[in-house]
Design an enzyme around this catalytic site. Sequence first.
Site, PDB file in Angstrom:
ATOM      1  N   HIS A  78      63.093  27.238  38.752  1.00 23.52           N
ATOM      2  CA  HIS A  78      63.448  28.578  39.222  1.00 23.52           C
ATOM      3  C   HIS A  78      64.912  28.622  39.663  1.00 23.52           C
ATOM      4  O   HIS A  78      65.637  29.583  39.361  1.00 23.52           O
ATOM      5  CB  HIS A  78      62.517  28.958  40.382  1.00 23.52           C
ATOM      6  CG  HIS A  78      62.740  30.319  40.937  1.00 23.52           C
ATOM      7  ND1 HIS A  78      62.541  31.473  40.207  1.00 23.52           N
ATOM      8  CD2 HIS A  78      63.152  30.716  42.172  1.00 23.52           C
ATOM      9  CE1 HIS A  78      62.818  32.522  40.972  1.00 23.52           C
ATOM     10  NE2 HIS A  78      63.195  32.091  42.165  1.00 23.52           N
ATOM     11  N   ASP A  81      67.089  28.763  36.704  1.00 18.83           N
ATOM     12  CA  ASP A  81      67.059  30.130  36.150  1.00 18.83           C
ATOM     13  C   ASP A  81      68.043  31.032  36.894  1.00 18.83           C
ATOM     14  O   ASP A  81      68.773  31.808  36.278  1.00 18.83           O
ATOM     15  CB  ASP A  81      65.652  30.732  36.244  1.00 18.83           C
ATOM     16  CG  ASP A  81      64.695  30.173  35.221  1.00 18.83           C
ATOM     17  OD1 ASP A  81      65.158  29.530  34.258  1.00 18.83           O
ATOM     18  OD2 ASP A  81      63.479  30.374  35.383  1.00 18.83           O
TER      19      ASP A  81
END
Length: 104
Positions: A78, A81
Site C-alpha cells: 500500500h 502504491d
Amino acid sequence: MIQVNLEEISFQIILHGGNARNLAMEAIHHAKNGEFTLAEQKIEEAHEEMREAHRFQTELIQGEARGEKVEIRILLVHAQDHLMNAMTVIDLAQEMIGIYKKIL
C-alpha cells in the site's frame, strides 16, 4: 529478516507520499488560477516530500542489498502504491502547469 520497524517505515512512506500528492494537486489549482509562482512552490514542496519518502524506501532497499530479507506485507505494498501515485500526480501537475502557462 530485517529488524526494522517495517510498519513505521510503511507509514512514513504513506505519509510523505500522500503529502507529495496533495501538494501536487494544490499546484494544479494554483496554476489554474494563474498563480504560477505558488504552483512552482508547491511542486518544490512535493519534491521535498518525495525525497523524504524515498529516504525511508532506501532504508529497505539497502538492507535487502546487504542480504537482509524484508517481509512483504500488504501495508508495504500500500505504501508503494502511495509513492507511485504521488510520482504520477507530480509529473501530471508539472505538465498541467506548463499548459496553463501557455493558455492563461
